[in-house]
Design an enzyme around this catalytic site. Sequence first.
Site, PDB file in Angstrom:
ATOM      1  N   SER A 135       0.853  -1.184   0.000  1.00 53.84           N
ATOM      2  CA  SER A 135       0.000   0.000   0.000  1.00 53.84           C
ATOM      3  C   SER A 135       0.890   1.235   0.000  1.00 53.84           C
ATOM      4  O   SER A 135       1.723   1.389  -0.893  1.00 53.84           O
ATOM      5  CB  SER A 135      -0.953  -0.020   1.198  1.00 53.84           C
ATOM      6  OG  SER A 135      -1.870   1.049   1.137  1.00 53.84           O
TER       7      SER A 135
ATOM      8  N   HIS B 298      -2.545  -1.121  -3.380  1.00 56.47           N
ATOM      9  CA  HIS B 298      -3.595  -0.131  -3.172  1.00 56.47           C
ATOM     10  C   HIS B 298      -3.196   1.165  -3.877  1.00 56.47           C
ATOM     11  O   HIS B 298      -2.179   1.756  -3.540  1.00 56.47           O
ATOM     12  CB  HIS B 298      -3.799   0.146  -1.691  1.00 56.47           C
ATOM     13  CG  HIS B 298      -4.140  -1.077  -0.899  1.00 56.47           C
ATOM     14  ND1 HIS B 298      -3.915  -1.173   0.458  1.00 56.47           N
ATOM     15  CD2 HIS B 298      -4.680  -2.268  -1.266  1.00 56.47           C
ATOM     16  CE1 HIS B 298      -4.304  -2.362   0.890  1.00 56.47           C
ATOM     17  NE2 HIS B 298      -4.768  -3.044  -0.147  1.00 56.47           N
TER      18      HIS B 298
ATOM     19  N   ASP C 102      -4.518  -4.627   5.868  1.00 54.04           N
ATOM     20  CA  ASP C 102      -4.842  -5.537   4.776  1.00 54.04           C
ATOM     21  C   ASP C 102      -3.694  -6.516   4.539  1.00 54.04           C
ATOM     22  O   ASP C 102      -2.525  -6.152   4.605  1.00 54.04           O
ATOM     23  CB  ASP C 102      -5.127  -4.755   3.494  1.00 54.04           C
ATOM     24  CG  ASP C 102      -5.587  -5.668   2.367  1.00 54.04           C
ATOM     25  OD1 ASP C 102      -6.353  -6.615   2.651  1.00 54.04           O
ATOM     26  OD2 ASP C 102      -5.170  -5.455   1.213  1.00 54.04           O
TER      27      ASP C 102
END
Length: 352
Positions: free
Chosen positions: A172, A199, A291
């Site tokens: 991310s 992401h 995540d």
Amino acid sequence: MRRKIKVMIVEDSLVVRELLKHIIGSDSRFEVIAAVDSAEQCLRLLQTEHPDVISLDIRLPGMNGLDATLQIMAKRPTPIVVVAAQVDDDELNIAMNALRAGALSVVEKPVGVTNVDFEALAAKLCTQLAIMSQVKVVRQGIDRGLRFGSADGTPQAPPPPGSFSMLGIAASTGGPQALVQLLCGLGEGFPLPIMLVQHITSSFLDGFVSWLSGATPFKVKIGHEDELPEVGTIYVAPIDRHLVLIHGRLSISDGPAVCNQKPSGTVLFNSMARELGRKAIGVVLTGMGADGSEGLAAMRTAGAYTIAEDASTCVVFGMPSAAAKLGAVREMLPLPTIAPRLKALVGPGVTP
């Protein structure tokens, strides 16, 4: 009373600059301490002003956003949110390289208050500025040498080379620059197909895929339904869909978001745990949030080899830290040592 987040805006268009001042200044969390029209002026002001975060345009007169990012990170490291219009490949390429150079995220420029997406884009910009202002920006850590051991430091013998058939990666905030270093370290002879969840703002996904393909020795593409993974190729999760593995082939899922993410690293890792068990490798890189942590835990339970990036090199230690707290991480390694470790695990010239 909570201190307001100090924002510096760098935008050459007077109309857009005033619009950004209005958007950010109307949010009670922020104080706009400067709004300038060039990177050069930004760098001069940074000698006396101390913003918590910078909103940085990409296409600027004189020094562009990439060169500005390099200068800022070298002279006065400050969280940078790239604000770019999705207008052409050149601008997307500059934006992606700015991420590689140290910018934390890229968001689409909100223009035109009558635009149907204006409110959503304005809210996204403010959210990113608030989140990224909390990131402690540091220069990349030094290679501390390859460590063959568990996340808690207990020595472990590595499995025999050639025991694996697929690599899964989740990243991310700070991911693009980490991915380039990791993937270039793996080299074009790396013998496993790679599944990737990064992401990123959905409107920049195509540009990210194109940029990553040019910056690394791999073919990079958005994954498609029923595709058979091939060595030498990185399959990126598509916009607002989960990438999963079913019966050895890719599948695209429209299931609910996990950890507020869609695509989700946990969804990918869960499918790899079910399908591949001990023949899979999972890696969690720098990123905000949690995540990937539960999915990496499922992989480790299934016998897969699991690695997370060490705090010493993470831009944000959120995702690796969450995975470690769940006991999901077999090895916690500084970024420069992850590629050599993966190459040692898979062995030379091995095919799945």
